[in-house]
Design an enzyme around this catalytic site. Structure first.
Site, PDB file in Angstrom:
ATOM      1  N   TYR A 105      -8.288  -5.890  -1.004  1.00  0.00           N
ATOM      2  CA  TYR A 105      -7.372  -6.969  -1.218  1.00  0.00           C
ATOM      3  C   TYR A 105      -7.504  -7.654  -2.695  1.00  0.00           C
ATOM      4  O   TYR A 105      -6.670  -8.191  -3.282  1.00  0.00           O
ATOM      5  CB  TYR A 105      -7.856  -8.106  -0.342  1.00  0.00           C
ATOM      6  CG  TYR A 105      -6.944  -7.755   1.028  1.00  0.00           C
ATOM      7  CD1 TYR A 105      -7.529  -6.985   1.774  1.00  0.00           C
ATOM      8  CD2 TYR A 105      -6.434  -9.029   1.767  1.00  0.00           C
ATOM      9  CE1 TYR A 105      -7.085  -6.837   3.044  1.00  0.00           C
ATOM     10  CE2 TYR A 105      -6.037  -8.949   2.878  1.00  0.00           C
ATOM     11  CZ  TYR A 105      -6.384  -7.846   3.705  1.00  0.00           C
ATOM     12  OH  TYR A 105      -5.885  -7.598   5.042  1.00  0.00           O
ATOM     13  N   ASP A 153     -12.386   4.676  12.300  1.00  0.00           N
ATOM     14  CA  ASP A 153     -11.843   4.907  13.217  1.00  0.00           C
ATOM     15  C   ASP A 153     -12.172   4.985  14.645  1.00  0.00           C
ATOM     16  O   ASP A 153     -11.779   4.772  15.774  1.00  0.00           O
ATOM     17  CB  ASP A 153     -11.249   6.406  12.826  1.00  0.00           C
ATOM     18  CG  ASP A 153     -12.381   7.472  12.297  1.00  0.00           C
ATOM     19  OD1 ASP A 153     -13.350   6.898  12.258  1.00  0.00           O
ATOM     20  OD2 ASP A 153     -11.997   8.649  12.128  1.00  0.00           O
TER      21      ASP A 153
HETATM   22  C1  IPM Z   1      -5.156 -12.244   8.409  1.00  0.00           C
HETATM   23  C2  IPM Z   1      -3.843 -12.009   7.794  1.00  0.00           C
HETATM   24  C3  IPM Z   1      -3.878 -12.048   6.243  1.00  0.00           C
HETATM   25  C4  IPM Z   1      -4.934 -10.938   5.936  1.00  0.00           C
HETATM   26  C5  IPM Z   1      -2.614 -11.758   5.748  1.00  0.00           C
HETATM   27  C6  IPM Z   1      -1.765 -13.060   5.964  1.00  0.00           C
HETATM   28  C7  IPM Z   1      -2.762 -11.756   4.198  1.00  0.00           C
HETATM   29  O1  IPM Z   1      -3.409 -10.829   8.451  1.00  0.00           O
HETATM   30  O2  IPM Z   1      -5.699 -13.296   8.298  1.00  0.00           O
HETATM   31  O3  IPM Z   1      -5.700 -11.457   9.172  1.00  0.00           O
HETATM   32  O4  IPM Z   1      -4.702  -9.709   5.645  1.00  0.00           O
HETATM   33  O5  IPM Z   1      -6.225 -11.363   5.576  1.00  0.00           O
END
Ligand code: IPM
Ligand code: MG
Length: 356
Positions: free
Chosen positions: A142, A223
């Site tokens: 991320y 998985d």
């Molecule tokens: C979550 C959501 C977020 C994430 C998105 C909206 C970026 O799916 O909080 O689980 O992936 O963390």
């Protein structure tokens, strides 16, 4: 006690659930002599519409100055075509990282009243579902480098997944500490047969393991874990995992408990100022229809009271009220089953308030 809560109403159906959570907080404040003040913060689609930016610094600063942040959910079709750094989700990621919230706690617990709504076979549900996904929240793919290049006349996109030892250690420790407060079982979920990051996770976890001899520690490939969560969820107590695996597994884990509309979450870092949000999305398909389940948001508010404000008794009251409403057979559409009473978002809020 006086507390300043930053409130992000969110996009699409989200403001409808936040409204109900604030009604519950107000009722608790009134009953217990607390003063909760709310600072409205724009983040996600709402902030893009207003400022052209999913989380301007001014809005992040309001969150940093608060005692904790309550969020609904952000995003929706309106902003889907935007470039990566201008999407609503980017605001959420910046908020998590700007507040240093590395530990995301997502409980998966079956509500006995909702056992029928679980997609799993009754004999699997009967063995019990009560585990927590401890998800690393501000590292990994991320937050690694994202790029799209042109190579030999075609586009090549790259997302990198970095993890450093200190990032793994601090979340690993939360995993062990969480297990110590529960049934003392911790499972590290990874893809160590393929990824270097996972192998580093295991090395760090092995070091930590020595400090927690009472914890029964195990490791599982992601998985296999996805499969085990639907085959035999009762084996899990605490799962600790990296950001993206935690995102995926926590949706799966929530759904087997009856409805994703029931699952709250807490995100904490080095201080008690946390972020509390349902794990579900902004439900654009039912926006403005008074249909979305407000319980995950209400339970997120309860988690805020418990973990950030040290108001355990108040949190217990909210959870008991939700439990009592479920006992009465009151259901929103996402968790409706035969013989129950179907209500809307507002009426669910009314029912919970009536129990407080
Ligand atoms: C979550 C959501 C977020 C994430 C998105 C909206 C970026 O799916 O909080 O689980 O992936 O963390
Ligand atoms: Mg998710």
């Amino acid at each position: 006690m006086e507390k300043n809560i930053a409130v992000i109403r969110g996009d699409c159906s989200s403001p409808e659930i936040v409204t109900q959570a604030l009604r519950v907080l107000d009722k608790i404040a009134q009953k217990h002599g607390h003063t909760f003040t709310y600072t409205e913060v724009d983040m996600g689609g709402a902030a893009i519409d207003k400022y052209g930016d999913p989380l301007p610094q001014s809005e992040l600063d309001k969150c940093l100055a608060s005692d904790s942040v309550l969020l609904g959910a952000i995003g929706g079709p309106k902003w889907e075509g935007m470039p990566g750094d201008k999407r609503p989700e980017k605001g959420l990621l910046r908020l998590r990282s700007g507040m240093g919230l590395y530990a995301n706690n997502r409980p998966a617990k079956i509500w006995p009243q909702l056992a029928d709504a679980s997609p799993l076979k009754p004999e699997i549900v009967a063995k019990g579902i009560d585990f927590i996904v401890v998800r690393e929240l501000i590292g990994g793919v991320y937050f690694g480098e994202h790029r799209t290049d042109t190579v030999n006349g075609e586009q090549v996109a790259t997302d990198t997944m970095p993890y450093s030892e200190h990032e793994i250690e601090r979340i690993g420790r939360i995993g062990f500490e969480t297990a110590m407060k529960r049934r003392k079982k911790l499972c590290c979920v990874d893809k160590a047969n393929v990824l270097d990051t996972s192998r580093l996770w295991r090395a760090v976890m092995h070091r930590l393991q020595k400090e927690y001899p009472e914890v029964e520690y195990s490791e599982m490939f992601v998985d296999n874990c996805a499969m085990q969560i639907c085959k035999n969820p009762s084996q899990f107590d605490v799962i600790v995992t990296e950001n993206m695996f935690g995102d995926i597994l926590s949706d799966e884990a929530s759904e087997i408990t009856g409805s994703i509309g029931m699952v709250p979450s807490s995100s904490l870092g080095a201080t008690t100022c946390g972020l509390y949000e349902p794990i579900h999305g902004s439900a654009p398909d039912i926006m403005g229809q008074n249909k979305i389940n407000p319980i995950a948001c209400i339970l997120s508010a309860a988690m805020m009271l418990r973990y950030s404000f040290d108001m355990g008794a108040e949190a217990d009251e909210i959870e008991a009220a939700v439990n009592a409403v479920l006992d009465d057979g009151i259901r929103t559409a996402d968790m409706m089953s035969e013989g129950c009473t179907l209500v809307g978002t507002r009426e669910m809020g009314d029912a919970i308030l009536a129990k407080l």
